[in-house]
Design a protein around this motif. Structure first.
Motif, PDB file in Angstrom:
ATOM      1  N   GLY A 287       0.786  -1.223   0.000  1.00  0.00           N
ATOM      2  CA  GLY A 287       0.000   0.000   0.000  1.00  0.00           C
ATOM      3  C   GLY A 287       0.816   1.271   0.000  1.00  0.00           C
ATOM      4  O   GLY A 287       0.299   2.346  -0.329  1.00  0.00           O
ATOM      5  N   GLY A 288       2.100   1.190   0.352  1.00  0.00           N
ATOM      6  CA  GLY A 288       2.953   2.368   0.320  1.00  0.00           C
ATOM      7  C   GLY A 288       3.585   2.626  -1.034  1.00  0.00           C
ATOM      8  O   GLY A 288       4.283   3.614  -1.212  1.00  0.00           O
ATOM      9  N   SER A 289       3.319   1.743  -2.005  1.00  0.00           N
ATOM     10  CA  SER A 289       3.873   1.900  -3.351  1.00  0.00           C
ATOM     11  C   SER A 289       2.950   2.771  -4.200  1.00  0.00           C
ATOM     12  O   SER A 289       1.751   2.490  -4.319  1.00  0.00           O
ATOM     13  N   ASP A 290       3.501   3.798  -4.814  1.00  0.00           N
ATOM     14  CA  ASP A 290       2.696   4.670  -5.668  1.00  0.00           C
ATOM     15  C   ASP A 290       2.062   3.887  -6.812  1.00  0.00           C
ATOM     16  O   ASP A 290       0.898   4.111  -7.163  1.00  0.00           O
ATOM     17  N   SER A 291       2.812   2.981  -7.402  1.00  0.00           N
ATOM     18  CA  SER A 291       2.291   2.230  -8.554  1.00  0.00           C
ATOM     19  C   SER A 291       1.149   1.315  -8.134  1.00  0.00           C
ATOM     20  O   SER A 291       0.135   1.208  -8.840  1.00  0.00           O
ATOM     21  N   PHE A 292       1.307   0.636  -7.013  1.00  0.00           N
ATOM     22  CA  PHE A 292       0.241  -0.222  -6.495  1.00  0.00           C
ATOM     23  C   PHE A 292      -1.029   0.591  -6.287  1.00  0.00           C
ATOM     24  O   PHE A 292      -2.124   0.217  -6.745  1.00  0.00           O
ATOM     25  N   ARG A 293      -0.911   1.715  -5.620  1.00  0.00           N
ATOM     26  CA  ARG A 293      -2.083   2.551  -5.341  1.00  0.00           C
ATOM     27  C   ARG A 293      -2.708   3.083  -6.635  1.00  0.00           C
ATOM     28  O   ARG A 293      -3.924   3.007  -6.833  1.00  0.00           O
ATOM     29  N   ASN A 294      -1.881   3.607  -7.510  1.00  0.00           N
ATOM     30  CA  ASN A 294      -2.417   4.223  -8.727  1.00  0.00           C
ATOM     31  C   ASN A 294      -3.106   3.207  -9.631  1.00  0.00           C
ATOM     32  O   ASN A 294      -4.163   3.495 -10.217  1.00  0.00           O
ATOM     33  N   ASN A 295      -2.521   2.028  -9.750  1.00  0.00           N
ATOM     34  CA  ASN A 295      -3.127   1.011 -10.605  1.00  0.00           C
ATOM     35  C   ASN A 295      -4.467   0.538 -10.052  1.00  0.00           C
ATOM     36  O   ASN A 295      -5.427   0.333 -10.809  1.00  0.00           O
ATOM     37  N   LEU A 296      -4.554   0.366  -8.732  1.00  0.00           N
ATOM     38  CA  LEU A 296      -5.818  -0.065  -8.137  1.00  0.00           C
ATOM     39  C   LEU A 296      -6.857   1.056  -8.170  1.00  0.00           C
ATOM     40  O   LEU A 296      -8.044   0.813  -8.446  1.00  0.00           O
ATOM     41  N   LEU A 297      -6.423   2.258  -7.901  1.00  0.00           N
ATOM     42  CA  LEU A 297      -7.359   3.384  -7.939  1.00  0.00           C
ATOM     43  C   LEU A 297      -7.949   3.566  -9.338  1.00  0.00           C
ATOM     44  O   LEU A 297      -9.126   3.926  -9.484  1.00  0.00           O
ATOM     45  N   ALA A 298      -7.155   3.295 -10.351  1.00  0.00           N
ATOM     46  CA  ALA A 298      -7.657   3.408 -11.725  1.00  0.00           C
ATOM     47  C   ALA A 298      -8.765   2.390 -11.987  1.00  0.00           C
ATOM     48  O   ALA A 298      -9.759   2.701 -12.661  1.00  0.00           O
ATOM     49  N   LEU A 299      -8.612   1.182 -11.460  1.00  0.00           N
ATOM     50  CA  LEU A 299      -9.650   0.170 -11.635  1.00  0.00           C
ATOM     51  C   LEU A 299     -10.911   0.525 -10.852  1.00  0.00           C
ATOM     52  O   LEU A 299     -12.034   0.318 -11.345  1.00  0.00           O
ATOM     53  N   PHE A 300     -10.751   1.058  -9.650  1.00  0.00           N
ATOM     54  CA  PHE A 300     -11.919   1.500  -8.883  1.00  0.00           C
ATOM     55  C   PHE A 300     -12.623   2.653  -9.601  1.00  0.00           C
ATOM     56  O   PHE A 300     -13.855   2.717  -9.636  1.00  0.00           O
ATOM     57  N   ALA A 301     -11.840   3.546 -10.190  1.00  0.00           N
ATOM     58  CA  ALA A 301     -12.424   4.692 -10.888  1.00  0.00           C
ATOM     59  C   ALA A 301     -13.273   4.248 -12.073  1.00  0.00           C
ATOM     60  O   ALA A 301     -14.286   4.890 -12.400  1.00  0.00           O
ATOM     61  N   GLN A 302     -12.868   3.135 -12.714  1.00  0.00           N
ATOM     62  CA  GLN A 302     -13.644   2.628 -13.844  1.00  0.00           C
ATOM     63  C   GLN A 302     -15.055   2.215 -13.435  1.00  0.00           C
ATOM     64  O   GLN A 302     -15.953   2.146 -14.273  1.00  0.00           O
ATOM     65  N   GLU A 303     -15.261   1.935 -12.159  1.00  0.00           N
ATOM     66  CA  GLU A 303     -16.587   1.576 -11.649  1.00  0.00           C
ATOM     67  C   GLU A 303     -17.234   2.738 -10.911  1.00  0.00           C
ATOM     68  O   GLU A 303     -18.234   2.546 -10.200  1.00  0.00           O
ATOM     69  N   GLY A 304     -16.655   3.922 -11.051  1.00  0.00           N
ATOM     70  CA  GLY A 304     -17.257   5.109 -10.458  1.00  0.00           C
ATOM     71  C   GLY A 304     -16.939   5.347  -9.007  1.00  0.00           C
ATOM     72  O   GLY A 304     -17.631   6.116  -8.332  1.00  0.00           O
ATOM     73  N   VAL A 305     -15.878   4.710  -8.492  1.00  0.00           N
ATOM     74  CA  VAL A 305     -15.490   4.881  -7.089  1.00  0.00           C
ATOM     75  C   VAL A 305     -14.309   5.853  -7.028  1.00  0.00           C
ATOM     76  O   VAL A 305     -13.241   5.583  -7.594  1.00  0.00           O
TER      77      VAL A 305
ATOM     78  N   ALA B 264     -11.154   8.196  -5.494  1.00  0.00           N
ATOM     79  CA  ALA B 264      -9.963   7.827  -4.725  1.00  0.00           C
ATOM     80  C   ALA B 264     -10.156   8.031  -3.234  1.00  0.00           C
ATOM     81  O   ALA B 264      -9.554   7.304  -2.422  1.00  0.00           O
ATOM     82  N   ASP B 265     -10.995   8.996  -2.828  1.00  0.00           N
ATOM     83  CA  ASP B 265     -11.172   9.253  -1.404  1.00  0.00           C
ATOM     84  C   ASP B 265     -11.940   8.140  -0.703  1.00  0.00           C
ATOM     85  O   ASP B 265     -12.011   8.124   0.532  1.00  0.00           O
ATOM     86  N   ARG B 266     -12.482   7.195  -1.474  1.00  0.00           N
ATOM     87  CA  ARG B 266     -13.213   6.071  -0.870  1.00  0.00           C
ATOM     88  C   ARG B 266     -12.341   4.815  -0.775  1.00  0.00           C
ATOM     89  O   ARG B 266     -12.823   3.764  -0.365  1.00  0.00           O
ATOM     90  N   VAL B 267     -11.088   4.924  -1.166  1.00  0.00           N
ATOM     91  CA  VAL B 267     -10.168   3.785  -1.111  1.00  0.00           C
ATOM     92  C   VAL B 267      -9.014   4.140  -0.184  1.00  0.00           C
ATOM     93  O   VAL B 267      -8.392   5.190  -0.325  1.00  0.00           O
ATOM     94  N   ARG B 268      -8.731   3.243   0.740  1.00  0.00           N
ATOM     95  CA  ARG B 268      -7.751   3.506   1.795  1.00  0.00           C
ATOM     96  C   ARG B 268      -6.649   2.450   1.740  1.00  0.00           C
ATOM     97  O   ARG B 268      -6.918   1.265   1.493  1.00  0.00           O
ATOM     98  N   PHE B 269      -5.428   2.862   1.964  1.00  0.00           N
ATOM     99  CA  PHE B 269      -4.286   1.948   1.937  1.00  0.00           C
ATOM    100  C   PHE B 269      -3.553   2.019   3.275  1.00  0.00           C
ATOM    101  O   PHE B 269      -3.182   3.107   3.726  1.00  0.00           O
ATOM    102  N   GLU B 270      -3.373   0.860   3.887  1.00  0.00           N
ATOM    103  CA  GLU B 270      -2.609   0.755   5.128  1.00  0.00           C
ATOM    104  C   GLU B 270      -1.399  -0.132   4.861  1.00  0.00           C
ATOM    105  O   GLU B 270      -1.532  -1.344   4.673  1.00  0.00           O
ATOM    106  N   ALA B 271      -0.228   0.472   4.807  1.00  0.00           N
ATOM    107  CA  ALA B 271       0.991  -0.247   4.436  1.00  0.00           C
ATOM    108  C   ALA B 271       1.630  -0.880   5.668  1.00  0.00           C
ATOM    109  O   ALA B 271       2.511  -0.293   6.303  1.00  0.00           O
TER     110      ALA B 271
END
Length: 761
Positions: free
Chosen positions: A612-630, A632-639
């Motif tokens: 969760g502390g990796s920028d690439s990990f976060r950005n890639n997952l956030l992009a997939l969530f965004a495709q479903e209308g979610v 970034a403020d609704r996704v939380r990462f605890e590294a």
């Protein structure tokens, strides 16, 4: 046709401007293909030397259409097609060359090389036997005939030819490498070391043979000797990239910090060496010291520039796949190959560990059958190796009325495997059973390992031992049944089972699929884990009456309390989440999670992972969530790593991974009062969470398809009272379920073993 128009190209080539010379020549040939034969011969031969095989193939085809009776052009075309892996086409082309000039050996040699590429030993033997009649003292051809015999399975003749090749040409590196590889396969790593000493003496200036010696010491389990040898070479030869690289590989299982230091030095010395860069990327991805997420990010950024140089080798592709999946770059992972290609590539090259991460790629029933086949490809490979050097079995021991059972795992320490297996060591009937344990753990003994060692008749701990020697040690203990717990995960030795050190062998716990070896007789499961269709297990199932495991106090205790009420009652919104390893993720899974969040107003999703502390990990997952209308403020990462249990107190519902479901993670989530929604699939690795939930009497959390999975999660999210009720009672529910009955589980387990040993299973 005048040669003058090729003068600029020739001048560029003479000036060392290769790319410009090739471009100019190709432009002239495209503009006016009626060029002299010599131009085509020289140009296509140069393209072969520069390894530009696609271009060589194209221009050789153009040339043969204009000069169909030229032997050299057909031979060059055959070489280009061979290098492109188009073996059948290459053979047809070379047959044309042979018809034009049957007395020239060049095309015959290339045909033989292709047969060796295809592992067609008999055809290659015929070719090179005929060639050697004309020149029996040719070391290269003796080596090629040796490879042909090797491919045909005639290992004695192969060894004889390799020995003859190095006798004829003592500085023939490739022949020495073949000889040592064959000796290692037939006689083992330890017996290969004297051959390597001969090679090093014959090739005093060749680093390849010294490097091979270091690798062979490592394969023999003599890591410290390998390290000392490489350090002596560093003193003798000074900083050499290959020495630092091999030191890094030797230390990888023992000292990750020093491993990185040496691999960094290798990369610094040879920055254009893709192999060194890839090894450094892999090591960073495995580094837990310091900031783990940043280590992963460094690995990913190192990998991207060399991905085009990875090629199709099983090892490099596995490294690339692991890193891409771990940062959720599914496009890059998919570009490496499809399900069948990757699985068979890894299996046929002995990469069993890669098949574990392959489970998450299953999509169809055909994929599931293909996965079984891939495991058998690996199994047959290992079985052949074991059959070449069988172990010896002592005479049967004197009966004492007890069944002798062995458990093999390098995780019999502070590790989830030990926590799940501890009840067996605590509660077995010592009047009926004797228990032995076998570990190859390379770290220091910890309290859990010491405790287990004190509860069993024998604890064989051998960090530096080869597979065959490990199998012989087990055979000498004269077990009635050997049970492996680790699969091919780190520091375990699944290949030991191929030597059949015990008359009956089984798998349990560590690997959620058939391992692939016919030498493993049984797979221990529970009623819920049994696949829905025949053909999805290689072994015979041994079915426990209730749960697959029981919770030991070592892992599931009161150190981290469940906080009530549920987070939804405190926050006013539902928090979904996962602590599962990203190797179980895939694009469809993540988008399904996002769809669930999108359907539940104001809900959030929490990833509890060190990545969760990796920028690439976060950005890639956030992009997939965004495709479903979610957003970034609704996704939380605890590294976090290892300190994740308290975060379940901030999670209302754990969404399971699929198709590979959670094991330890599901149990931890339930223990912490967080209900798990799972998708039940056809085969074993898709039913681990199902087993835990059904033993806990929660069938409503088990869906049978993706729509049902979404519906189950949304339904639970819409019932805050039910979430709070489950949170308040899940820990007690687990204690009272079969999962919490450690004594009964141990009795059931050993009763099952007794039935198998006595032929009543």
């Amino acid at each position: 046709m005048s040669m003058e128009r090729f003068a600029p190209a020739e001048a560029a080539l003479k000036a060392g401007n290769r790319d410009e010379g090739i471009r100019l020549t190709a432009e002239e040939l495209a503009r006016e293909p009626d060029a002299p034969l010599r131009v085509y011969q020289n140009f296509t031969a140069m393209l072969i030397r520069q390894k530009l095989y696609d271009q060589a193939q194209h221009w050789a085809e153009v040339a043969t259409s204009r000069y169909p009776r030229d032997y050299d052009l057909w031979n060059i075309l055959g070489v280009a097609l061979r290098r492109l892996g188009r073996h059948a086409e290459a053979l047809k082309v070379l047959d044309r060359a042979v018809k034009i000039n049957p007395k020239s050996m060049t095309a015959h040699i290339n045909r033989g090389n292709i047969f060796n590429d295809m592992k067609n030993g008999p055809a290659a033997i015929e070719v090179f036997t005929r060639i050697l009649r004309q020149g029996p003292t040719n070391a290269e051809h003796q080596r090629s005939l040796g490879r042909a015999y090797w491919n045909a399975g005639d290992l004695d003749k192969a060894e004889m030819r390799f020995n003859l090749a190095v006798k004829l040409k003592p500085d023939y590196v490739d022949a020495w490498l073949d000889l040592t590889s064959l000796t290692a396969d037939v006689k083992g790593a330890a017996e290969t070391l004297p051959v390597l000493d001969r090679a090093v003496a014959a090739l005093a200036d060749s680093h390849k043979m010294r490097e091979a010696k270091a690798v062979m010491l490592r394969r023999a389990g003599r890591n410290k000797e390998s390290e000392d040898y490489l350090l002596s070479l560093l003193t003798e030869l000074g900083d050499q990239g290959w020495i630092h690289y091999q030191l890094g590989m030797t230390l990888a299982d023992f000292d990750r910090v020093r491993t990185n230091t040496h691999l960094e030095k290798a990369h610094e010395l040879e920055p254009d060496n893709a192999e060194f860069q890839l090894a450094l990327a892999e090591s960073y991805s495995r580094t837990r010291q310091g900031d783990e997420a940043q280590n992963l990010e460094r690995a990913y950024q190192l990998l991207k520039p060399v991905i085009d140089k990875v090629g199709d080798g099983a090892g490099p592709v596995k490294v690339a796949s692991d890193i891409f999946v771990r940062v959720a770059d599914y496009d890059a992972a998919d570009a490496l190959g499809d399900f069948q290609h990757l699985g068979r590539l890894w299996a046929s090259n002995g990469r069993h560990t890669a098949l574990l991460s392959h489970l998450a790629r299953v999509r169809t029933s055909e994929d599931r059958k293909e996965l079984v086949h891939q495991h058998r490809i690996w199994g047959e490979l290992v079985e052949k190796i074991a059959a070449r050097r069988p172990i010896t079995h002592p005479a049967p021991r004197q009966p004492n009325g007890k069944i002798r059972v062995g458990f093999m795992s390098s995780d019999l320490r502070s590790h989830p495997v030990a926590y799940f297996s501890l009840p067996l060591f605590e509660h077995y009937d010592r009047d009926r059973f004797e228990v032995y344990c076998y570990s190859y753990y390379t770290g220091q003994e910890d309290p859990t390992q010491k405790r287990i060692a004190g509860m069993v008749q024998g604890f064989r701990w051998n960090p530096d031992i080869g597979d065959r020697d490990a199998a012989q040690l087990i055979a000498d203990d004269q077990l009635d049944m050997l049970i492996e717990l680790g699969g091919s995960t780190h520091m375990n030795k699944l290949t030991v089972m191929a030597y059949k050190p015990a008359p009956l062998q089984a798998s349990w716990l560590g690997y959620p699929h058939s391992a692939g070896l016919k030498a493993i007789d049984y797979l221990i499961v529970d009623p819920f884990m049994l696949p829905e269709h025949d053909g999805l297990l290689i072994e015979k199932p041994l079915v426990l009456p209730h749960g697959w495991f029981a919770l030991s106090a070592g892992a599931f205790n009161e150190r981290v309390a469940v906080e009530n009420p549920a987070p939804v009652a405190r926050n006013g919104y539902v928090t979904f989440g996962t602590a599962n390893n990203p190797y179980k993720y895939n694009r469809d899974l993540v988008r399904t999670w996002a769809k669930i969040v999108a359907k539940v107003p104001n809900s959030k999703f929490m990833f509890v992972r060190p990545e969760g502390g990796s920028d690439s990990f976060r950005n890639n997952l956030l992009a997939l969530f965004a495709q479903e209308g979610v957003s970034a403020d609704r996704v939380r990462f605890e590294a976090v790593r290892g300190a994740h249990l308290p975060f379940y107190n901030q999670m209302d519902i754990s969404l399971d991974t699929f198709p590979q479901t959670g094991g330890t993670t599901t149990c931890e989530s339930l223990w912490m009062g967080t209900p798990v929604v799972t998708l039940v699939g056809e085969t074993l690795f898709e039913r681990l969470s199902y087993s835990s939930l059904m033993n806990g009497d929660m069938p409503e959390l088990c869906a049978r398809d993706v729509d049902g999975y979404i519906a189950a999660a949304v339904t639970l999210a819409e019932d805050p009272n039910r979430i709070s009720e489950l949170r308040a009672g899940l820990r007690e529910r687990m204690r009272n379920s079969p999962i919490g009955q450690t004594t009964q589980f141990a009795h059931d387990f050993f009763d099952l073993i007794e039935k198998a040993v006595t032929g009543k299973a």
